[in-house]
Design an enzyme around this catalytic site. Structure first.
Site, PDB file in Angstrom:
ATOM      1  N   GLU A 130      12.834   3.638   1.337  1.00  6.52           N
ATOM      2  CA  GLU A 130      12.093   4.055   2.529  1.00  6.52           C
ATOM      3  C   GLU A 130      12.943   3.965   3.803  1.00  6.52           C
ATOM      4  O   GLU A 130      12.413   3.895   4.907  1.00  6.52           O
ATOM      5  CB  GLU A 130      10.831   3.189   2.669  1.00  6.52           C
ATOM      6  CG  GLU A 130       9.942   3.172   1.448  1.00  6.52           C
ATOM      7  CD  GLU A 130       9.364   4.534   1.097  1.00  6.52           C
ATOM      8  OE1 GLU A 130       9.096   5.329   2.020  1.00  6.52           O
ATOM      9  OE2 GLU A 130       9.184   4.815  -0.099  1.00  6.52           O
ATOM     10  N   PHE A 172       0.843  -1.189   0.000  1.00  3.46           N
ATOM     11  CA  PHE A 172       0.000   0.000   0.000  1.00  3.46           C
ATOM     12  C   PHE A 172       0.876   1.236   0.000  1.00  3.46           C
ATOM     13  O   PHE A 172       1.738   1.410   0.862  1.00  3.46           O
ATOM     14  CB  PHE A 172      -0.924   0.017   1.228  1.00  3.46           C
ATOM     15  CG  PHE A 172      -1.841   1.204   1.261  1.00  3.46           C
ATOM     16  CD1 PHE A 172      -2.971   1.239   0.456  1.00  3.46           C
ATOM     17  CD2 PHE A 172      -1.582   2.286   2.085  1.00  3.46           C
ATOM     18  CE1 PHE A 172      -3.829   2.332   0.474  1.00  3.46           C
ATOM     19  CE2 PHE A 172      -2.431   3.381   2.113  1.00  3.46           C
ATOM     20  CZ  PHE A 172      -3.555   3.409   1.301  1.00  3.46           C
ATOM     21  N   GLY A 173       0.638   2.121  -0.978  1.00  4.46           N
ATOM     22  CA  GLY A 173       1.358   3.382  -1.066  1.00  4.46           C
ATOM     23  C   GLY A 173       0.424   4.543  -0.793  1.00  4.46           C
ATOM     24  O   GLY A 173      -0.693   4.582  -1.309  1.00  4.46           O
ATOM     25  N   TYR A 174       0.870   5.499   0.011  1.00  9.31           N
ATOM     26  CA  TYR A 174       0.031   6.638   0.391  1.00  9.31           C
ATOM     27  C   TYR A 174       0.726   7.975   0.174  1.00  9.31           C
ATOM     28  O   TYR A 174       0.122   9.026   0.343  1.00  9.31           O
ATOM     29  CB  TYR A 174      -0.399   6.512   1.861  1.00  9.31           C
ATOM     30  CG  TYR A 174       0.784   6.387   2.795  1.00  9.31           C
ATOM     31  CD1 TYR A 174       1.404   7.529   3.319  1.00  9.31           C
ATOM     32  CD2 TYR A 174       1.310   5.146   3.115  1.00  9.31           C
ATOM     33  CE1 TYR A 174       2.500   7.427   4.149  1.00  9.31           C
ATOM     34  CE2 TYR A 174       2.402   5.034   3.943  1.00  9.31           C
ATOM     35  CZ  TYR A 174       3.001   6.161   4.466  1.00  9.31           C
ATOM     36  OH  TYR A 174       4.095   6.054   5.280  1.00  9.31           O
ATOM     37  N   GLY A 175       2.001   7.962  -0.184  1.00  4.18           N
ATOM     38  CA  GLY A 175       2.770   9.181  -0.439  1.00  4.18           C
ATOM     39  C   GLY A 175       3.325   9.125  -1.844  1.00  4.18           C
ATOM     40  O   GLY A 175       2.578   8.949  -2.803  1.00  4.18           O
ATOM     41  N   SER A 176       4.634   9.227  -1.961  1.00  7.42           N
ATOM     42  CA  SER A 176       5.256   9.241  -3.289  1.00  7.42           C
ATOM     43  C   SER A 176       5.037   7.936  -4.049  1.00  7.42           C
ATOM     44  O   SER A 176       5.107   7.925  -5.279  1.00  7.42           O
ATOM     45  CB  SER A 176       6.747   9.547  -3.189  1.00  7.42           C
ATOM     46  OG  SER A 176       7.415   8.549  -2.440  1.00  7.42           O
TER      47      SER A 176
END
Length: 188
Positions: A99, A24-28
């Protein structure tokens, strides 16, 4: 906890033996998927909210002048929209490096528009990491973002690209959009 979390993430064995895992990606990760993936789908997670409370010493700022980037903060009842990627475990090495500035892998339920869900993972920079900057008003965050720049470019670009990607996906985020509004106002 140190800024560099690569070794800690390499010890996470929750998905050992899996050939494919949802991320799950929520930023870049929403707008910059610089890794191979099998499938990409809009998704949400529950009880977490996106906040620009994490310092960026390695991408959007420097050690002496950190930028601010997104992390997730626990909030009961909150829903955070983002993008899910079906990846192979080989991608973890790249993601762990990308990250590394305080983010740790966490197993999480990822929910899709069709009502289905899958156990996957997300990278979260918790309050106990050395790069965590903490809560600030949207105007204060915008001021810091406006003056921050690092090896990956201007911190402003990160925020603007994220806001644009969220709009294109029809996703709402008052925190991100308010910071963006302040940034635009500063530019005049």
């Amino acid at each position: 906890m140190s800024h560099n979390t690569v070794a800690i993430n390499q010890r996470m064995d929750r998905f050992d033996g899996h050939h494919r895992v949802w991320l799950f990606g929520y930023g870049s990760l929403i707008f910059k998927a610089d890794f191979p993936y099998i499938e990409r789908r809009p998704a949400t997670i529950a009880n977490w909210t996106r906040r620009f409370w994490q310092g960026s010493h390695d991408h959007r700022g420097t050690e002496t002048a950190p930028g601010r980037v997104a992390t997730l903060v626990a909030e009961a009842g909150a829903i955070t929209a983002g993008m899910a990627y079906l990846i192979t475990p080989e991608v973890f090495a790249h993601l762990d490096h990308r990250e590394k500035n305080g983010y740790l892998r966490l197993a999480i339920d990822i929910h899709f528009d069709d009502g289905s869900s899958e156990l996957g993972l997300v990278y979260i920079a918790a309050e106990d990491n050395a790069a965590f900057l903490g809560e600030a008003s949207e105007i204060e965050i915008a001021r810091q973002i406006a003056r921050s720049h690092g090896p990956s470019g201007a911190n402003r670009d990160y925020l603007i690209d994220l806001a644009q990607a969220l709009r294109e996906l029809g996703m709402e985020d008052g925190h991100v959009f308010e910071i963006e509004r302040h940034l635009i106002d500063m530019r005049g």
